[in-house]
Scaffold this motif. Structure first.
Motif, PDB file in Angstrom:
ATOM      1  N   ARG A  63       0.847  -0.937  -0.059  1.00  0.00           N
ATOM      2  CA  ARG A  63      -0.121  -0.127   0.036  1.00  0.00           C
ATOM      3  C   ARG A  63       1.046   1.405   0.090  1.00  0.00           C
ATOM      4  N   ALA A  64       1.815   1.349   0.811  1.00  0.00           N
ATOM      5  CA  ALA A  64       2.928   2.422   0.929  1.00  0.00           C
ATOM      6  C   ALA A  64       3.713   2.742  -0.374  1.00  0.00           C
ATOM      7  N   ALA A  65       4.050   1.684  -1.058  1.00  0.00           N
ATOM      8  CA  ALA A  65       4.621   1.673  -2.443  1.00  0.00           C
ATOM      9  C   ALA A  65       3.647   2.018  -3.598  1.00  0.00           C
ATOM     10  N   GLU A  66       2.050   1.847  -3.311  1.00  0.00           N
ATOM     11  CA  GLU A  66       1.284   2.607  -4.268  1.00  0.00           C
ATOM     12  C   GLU A  66       1.422   4.071  -3.961  1.00  0.00           C
ATOM     13  N   LYS A  67       1.396   4.423  -2.713  1.00  0.00           N
ATOM     14  CA  LYS A  67       1.042   5.826  -2.246  1.00  0.00           C
ATOM     15  C   LYS A  67       2.424   6.542  -2.944  1.00  0.00           C
ATOM     16  N   ALA A  68       3.785   5.791  -2.789  1.00  0.00           N
ATOM     17  CA  ALA A  68       4.782   6.574  -3.358  1.00  0.00           C
ATOM     18  C   ALA A  68       4.684   6.688  -4.670  1.00  0.00           C
ATOM     19  N   ARG A  69       4.401   5.731  -5.420  1.00  0.00           N
ATOM     20  CA  ARG A  69       4.312   6.176  -6.816  1.00  0.00           C
ATOM     21  C   ARG A  69       3.305   7.032  -7.456  1.00  0.00           C
ATOM     22  N   ALA A  70       2.334   7.286  -6.336  1.00  0.00           N
ATOM     23  CA  ALA A  70       1.459   8.472  -6.787  1.00  0.00           C
ATOM     24  C   ALA A  70       1.951   9.711  -6.602  1.00  0.00           C
ATOM     25  N   VAL A  71       3.236   9.645  -5.463  1.00  0.00           N
ATOM     26  CA  VAL A  71       3.748  10.986  -5.656  1.00  0.00           C
ATOM     27  C   VAL A  71       4.702  11.311  -6.735  1.00  0.00           C
ATOM     28  N   LEU A  72       5.063  10.308  -7.581  1.00  0.00           N
ATOM     29  CA  LEU A  72       5.906  10.616  -8.690  1.00  0.00           C
ATOM     30  C   LEU A  72       5.142  11.224 -10.256  1.00  0.00           C
ATOM     31  N   THR A  73       5.773  11.436 -10.983  1.00  0.00           N
ATOM     32  CA  THR A  73       5.308  11.887 -12.348  1.00  0.00           C
ATOM     33  C   THR A  73       5.072  10.436 -13.144  1.00  0.00           C
ATOM     34  N   ALA A  74       4.413  10.686 -14.066  1.00  0.00           N
ATOM     35  CA  ALA A  74       4.188   9.539 -15.154  1.00  0.00           C
ATOM     36  C   ALA A  74       5.684   9.101 -15.539  1.00  0.00           C
ATOM     37  N   GLU A  75       6.541   9.976 -15.863  1.00  0.00           N
ATOM     38  CA  GLU A  75       7.639   9.791 -16.440  1.00  0.00           C
ATOM     39  C   GLU A  75       8.549   8.982 -15.504  1.00  0.00           C
ATOM     40  N   GLN A  76       8.476   9.595 -14.184  1.00  0.00           N
ATOM     41  CA  GLN A  76       9.431   8.884 -13.052  1.00  0.00           C
ATOM     42  C   GLN A  76       8.589   7.346 -12.832  1.00  0.00           C
ATOM     43  N   ARG A  77       7.331   7.314 -12.963  1.00  0.00           N
ATOM     44  CA  ARG A  77       6.814   5.815 -12.775  1.00  0.00           C
ATOM     45  C   ARG A  77       7.316   5.029 -13.678  1.00  0.00           C
ATOM     46  N   ALA A  78       7.549   5.483 -14.934  1.00  0.00           N
ATOM     47  CA  ALA A  78       7.826   4.666 -16.093  1.00  0.00           C
ATOM     48  C   ALA A  78       9.287   4.070 -15.947  1.00  0.00           C
ATOM     49  N   LEU A  79      10.110   4.709 -14.981  1.00  0.00           N
ATOM     50  CA  LEU A  79      11.343   4.095 -14.540  1.00  0.00           C
ATOM     51  C   LEU A  79      11.082   2.951 -13.778  1.00  0.00           C
TER      52      LEU A  79
END
Lengths: 295, 297
Positions: free
Chosen positions: A126-142
């Motif tokens: 759940r925390a990892a999902e929250k962390a992903r939500a903090v990132l931009t789409a471009e960062q998430r793609a990394l």
């Protein structure tokens, strides 16, 4: 007790509280530095901004809180069931049947232990999902998604550790270079057949074309001078993927940060402290922010 | 680019439970792991010799892991000044000085090589253990090294596999060629038993539907092969051989070993043997067996 001795106690306490690092062994210090470097390297790879770091701090602290709750829960169960578990283990050591009540308690403890571990895993997810939500789409793609990680693992299981069929077959093409000429003449047809049958069926009129293309490909890579082969070897899986008509999404297999690495970044005990003082190099996060706070 | 490639080896060591420091697992987890190992060892139904072999393997594996971790920590301590410079640079948003980056890259390379060596040594211990265990115990374990065991790709094994494939193709090509040049009288009788031998080699049982279909396919294939022009035969020989092998499954990259019923996998056994509690546990089990204690299982 004289005054100098009285003074020693608070001084010692102050020393303990202020400089815990002074009590670490050089090995512990070095391990910590290594882990901190790992965390910072991921922060840099993701190109985190100051605002994102601030937004991530409560998320990683939440994970540490979950870990503390896990440890406390496990410790509680141990206190309550220690005698029973030890009695069961002792009985089994001497190949005697354990007392049924103790056995039932031990089984229950095992069930509770499993539930706590599972609950902690879910908290981290759940925390990892929250962390992903903090990132931009471009960062998430990394970062590898759980689905991508699953695909990678299932490919690796199927292809003996290779990330894809193309990567797996590329190892064979490379190995063909090591065969003696008469072995190559025999193996090249078999391998080409293997490649062609993955593109079409033997009965298909296009089979012969696919087979000849596969043979050409093998011959080209077999005859290639070593220097050229070394230079182009990394591109071979992609070439094979094109031949097999299964060009993989490069992000699926080559995300710079695997899911495991991202989770290690989030769960490291040093991440929160490091994010508090981390200075992004320049420019900040790429692309447009999407989802989550901290932008 | 990662400053240090992830120390998978160290992570594995930790996962395996080897540590110079005190065992980091909570007491409950340790006690449950202990019970789990005991359960696995009992299910193997070991003889005293089996227990002794497991004990030797466990001690060796723990020693290898412990020595590697010592070596790894020593390397980190030695590199600590560089690690600190790199850490401080990243923390301040600065580039890592090139000389430091180079030193860390070298460290990463040597550590990865040492981890590879450890994983290979541990895998060898498992191979030795498999040989030392009684057949009854050994067959309860799937000893095949799993894909997620961190051994680097084995280039030599790949070449060896292709050599074997080449040998199968050559042998099949020779068989087909011998049929191609049979005279008309021999062709009728001799072809069938050569094809039967071939199917037998690939484990296709006679008097089954699979056998009938394979024989039918190979009969058509050899009929077709016999009328190919002589000048094209050198090019076609291996192609026909490959087609025959495709049909009987002999072209597979990896000949899948027949799946045997096993109770445990490679990881189950390795995790038990890597647990620092295991040598003591196995010694107790061995003592109990030698003194004939209990019997209540």
């Amino acid at each position: 007790m004289n005054s100098s001795r009285l003074l020693l106690v608070p001084l010692l306490l102050l020393f303990l509280l202020s400089g815990s690092a002074a009590w670490c062994t050089p090995e512990e210090d070095a391990k910590r530095l290594d882990e901190e470097l790992y965390v910072l390297d991921i922060a840099r790879t993701l190109n985190l901004t100051q605002a994102q770091c601030q937004a991530l701090i409560p998320v990683v602290e939440e994970i540490q809180t979950a870990f503390k709750a896990r440890d406390a829960g496990i410790e509680d169960i141990w206190k309550q069931t220690k005698d029973a578990i030890e009695a069961v283990n002792k009985a089994w050591e001497t190949r005697t049947a354990p007392d049924p009540t103790a056995k039932a308690t031990a089984d229950q403890a095992e069930g509770l232990h499993r539930s706590i571990i599972e609950a902690t895993r879910q908290a981290v997810d759940r925390a990892a999902e929250k962390a992903r939500a903090v990132l931009t789409a471009e960062q998430r793609a990394l970062i590898e998604t759980p689905q991508q990680a699953e695909l990678r693992r299932s490919n690796q299981a199927m292809y003996q550790g290779a990330n894809s069929l193309a990567e797996y077959l590329a190892r064979d093409i490379a190995a063909l270079r090591q065969l003696r000429e008469e072995e190559y003449e025999a193996a090249r047809v078999a391998l080409a057949m293997n490649l062609a049958t993955r593109v079409t069926t033997i009965q298909d009129p296009g089979f012969r074309v696919a087979l000849n293309q596969a043979l050409d490909l093998e011959d080209t890579w077999r005859r290639m001078p070593d220097a050229e082969f070394n230079r182009r070897e990394d591109g071979l899986p992609e070439l094979l993927a094109q031949f097999l008509q299964t060009p993989e999404d490069p992000q699926v297999l080559q995300a710079p940060v695997t899911l495991d690495e991202f989770l290690r970044f989030l769960t490291s005990p040093y991440t929160a402290e490091l994010l508090k003082s981390y200075q992004p190099s320049s420019g900040g996060a790429p692309a447009t922010p999407q989802g989550g706070g901290g932008q | 680019m990662r400053v240090l490639s992830p120390m998978i080896g160290l992570a594995l060591l930790t996962a395996m439970g080897a540590s110079l420091a005190a065992d980091p697992r909570p007491e409950l987890s340790k006690a449950l792991d202990y019970a789990h190992s005991m359960f696995i060892f009992y299910r193997l139904d070991p003889t005293a010799e089996d227990l002794a072999a497991l004990l030797r393997a466990s001690r060796n594996i723990i020693r290898l892991q412990s020595e590697r971790e010592k070596e790894h920590l020593a390397a980190l301590v030695k590199a600590a000044p560089d690690l600190k410079i790199a850490r401080d640079a990243l923390l301040a948003g600065q580039a890592i000085p090139q000389a430091v980056q180079d030193a860390l890259d070298r460290l990463s390379e040597t550590e990865t090589a040492a981890d590879d060596e450890l994983h290979e040594d541990v895998a060898n211990e498992m191979v030795m253990l498999q040989r030392q265990l009684s057949e009854e115990s050994a067959r309860l374990v799937n000893w095949r090294i799993p894909w997620d065991y961190p051994l680097p790709p084995d280039d030599e094994a790949n070449v060896e596999r292709l050599e074997q494939l080449a040998a199968r193709i050559t042998s099949c090509g020779n068989m087909l060629e011998s049929i191609r040049y049979l005279n008309a009288a021999d062709f009728v009788t001799t072809r069938m038993w050569r094809l039967q031998e071939f199917l037998d080699e690939y484990g296709i049982e006679p008097d089954t539907r699979e056998y009938e279909e394979a024989m039918d396919y190979l009969t058509r294939l050899t009929d077709e092969m016999r009328v190919q022009p002589e000048e094209q035969w050198p090019d076609l020989r291996f192609l026909y051989a490959a087609r025959a092998l495709v049909y009987v499954g002999g072209l597979e990259q990896e000949q899948e070993e027949a799946e045997q019923e096993t109770l445990f996998g490679f990881w189950d056994i390795l995790e038990c043997l890597s647990d620092p509690q295991t040598p003591e546990l196995l010694s107790k089990l061995l003592d109990a067996m030698n003194t004939g204690a209990g019997g209540g299982q």
